[in-house]
Scaffold this motif. Structure first.
Motif, PDB file in Angstrom:
ATOM      1  N   GLY A  65     -25.396   2.440  22.355  1.00  0.00           N
ATOM      2  CA  GLY A  65     -26.480   3.428  22.395  1.00  0.00           C
ATOM      3  C   GLY A  65     -25.971   4.821  22.108  1.00  0.00           C
ATOM      4  N   PHE A  66     -24.786   5.136  22.616  1.00  0.00           N
ATOM      5  CA  PHE A  66     -24.185   6.442  22.328  1.00  0.00           C
ATOM      6  C   PHE A  66     -23.868   6.568  20.840  1.00  0.00           C
ATOM      7  N   LEU A  67     -23.346   5.513  20.229  1.00  0.00           N
ATOM      8  CA  LEU A  67     -23.061   5.539  18.793  1.00  0.00           C
ATOM      9  C   LEU A  67     -24.334   5.778  17.990  1.00  0.00           C
ATOM     10  N   LEU A  68     -25.428   5.143  18.405  1.00  0.00           N
ATOM     11  CA  LEU A  68     -26.705   5.312  17.714  1.00  0.00           C
ATOM     12  C   LEU A  68     -27.165   6.765  17.782  1.00  0.00           C
ATOM     13  N   ILE A  69     -27.094   7.362  18.963  1.00  0.00           N
ATOM     14  CA  ILE A  69     -27.493   8.765  19.133  1.00  0.00           C
ATOM     15  C   ILE A  69     -26.585   9.683  18.323  1.00  0.00           C
ATOM     16  N   MET A  70     -25.279   9.383  18.326  1.00  0.00           N
ATOM     17  CA  MET A  70     -24.331  10.195  17.576  1.00  0.00           C
ATOM     18  C   MET A  70     -24.634  10.143  16.076  1.00  0.00           C
ATOM     19  N   GLY A  71     -24.924   8.953  15.563  1.00  0.00           N
ATOM     20  CA  GLY A  71     -25.255   8.819  14.152  1.00  0.00           C
ATOM     21  C   GLY A  71     -26.522   9.564  13.785  1.00  0.00           C
ATOM     22  N   MET A  72     -27.539   9.467  14.628  1.00  0.00           N
ATOM     23  CA  MET A  72     -28.798  10.168  14.377  1.00  0.00           C
ATOM     24  C   MET A  72     -28.597  11.676  14.416  1.00  0.00           C
ATOM     25  N   THR A  73     -27.731  12.141  15.325  1.00  0.00           N
ATOM     26  CA  THR A  73     -27.449  13.576  15.421  1.00  0.00           C
ATOM     27  C   THR A  73     -26.805  14.097  14.142  1.00  0.00           C
ATOM     28  N   LEU A  74     -25.865  13.318  13.582  1.00  0.00           N
ATOM     29  CA  LEU A  74     -25.222  13.733  12.339  1.00  0.00           C
ATOM     30  C   LEU A  74     -26.227  13.850  11.207  1.00  0.00           C
ATOM     31  N   ILE A  75     -27.127  12.880  11.119  1.00  0.00           N
ATOM     32  CA  ILE A  75     -28.131  12.882  10.046  1.00  0.00           C
ATOM     33  C   ILE A  75     -29.089  14.063  10.213  1.00  0.00           C
TER      34      ILE A  75
END
Length: 246
Positions: free
Chosen positions: A231-241
């Motif tokens: 879940g943290f990886l998902l949030i991190m990826g969305m933040t980058l985008i």
């Protein structure tokens, strides 16, 4: 800096330390974007790296089994060093925003796939074959984008490690790359004594929060812990985008 800057730094430290204690990953990844909202990156990065290294060490002490992780994954750690240096060298000649956008997309796709599918477990043969390539690519992507998790994190997750073994193994990688980055920042002149002392002063709230969150993490099941990491990886990826295209 004014008083509001110091309060902002303290809040960023506590949020990042909470994530670090609960998941075993994410201090620099979550702390830096928060600090960058108010501070120049040349100031924010050194402020993040120092407590990141120390928080990694605290988590490693809590996890235990340091020698076992080092013996099993030393090729991964060793291979990350040339990858990191090459990534930093490539950084000066490409569009960093484009590289971070690709990384964000990869993180999102991987997290969604892993959350919706049964965990893939690598055989012992594939574990050996992928150690060095995973380490080299992780170092390269770290030097290029600042992210320390791809592809070493999915590689380690695919080995079906116990929670403590996973936390120890990934944090050795984080610590090694952070130390290299700290040396590089110092050589570039981005670590003045005032910044270093401020980072050292932030260790008290950081270590306290990591310790308390780490106590809670020990009560989590392996499956719940894995889902928190993904879940943290998902949030991190969305933040980058969002930061790039938003």
């Amino acid at each position: 800096m004014d008083a509001l800057d110091y309060i902002f730094i303290l809040i960023a430290y506590i949020i990042a330390a909470s994530i670090k204690g609960l998941t075993g990953i994410g201090f620099s990844t979550s702390c830096l974007p928060i600090m960058a909202l108010r501070l120049d990156l040349k100031v924010a990065i050194p402020l993040v790296i120092v407590p990141s290294i120390v928080s990694n060490i605290v988590v490693m002490i809590q996890a235990g089994r340091f020698h076992a992780a080092l013996k099993r994954f030393w090729p991964l750690y060793l291979a990350s060093l040339p990858g990191l240096l090459i990534g930093l060298w490539v950084l000066v000649s490409i569009n960093v925003a484009f590289a971070k956008a690709i990384l964000g997309l990869v993180l999102i796709l991987y997290a969604l796939w892993a959350l919706s599918n049964k965990q893939v477990v690598l055989s012992s043969d594939w574990e050996k074959r992928l150690k060095a390539p995973s380490g080299f690519l992780t170092g390269f992507i770290n030097g290029l984008t600042g992210s320390q998790v791809m592809p070493s994190l999915p590689y380690l997750l695919s080995l079906n490690l116990k929670k403590s073994d996973f936390v120890q193994s990934i944090n050795i990688s984080f610590t090694l790359s952070s130390i290299v980055m700290l040396i590089g920042m110092n050589r570039l002149g981005y670590l003045p004594s005032s910044t270093f002392l401020l980072a050292v002063g932030g260790l008290v709230p950081v270590l306290t929060t990591v310790y308390l969150a780490g106590k809670l993490q020990k009560r989590l099941s392996n499956d719940l812990h894995r889902n928190l990491v993904l879940g943290f990886l998902l949030i991190m990826g969305m933040t980058l985008i969002v930061k790039i295209f938003g």
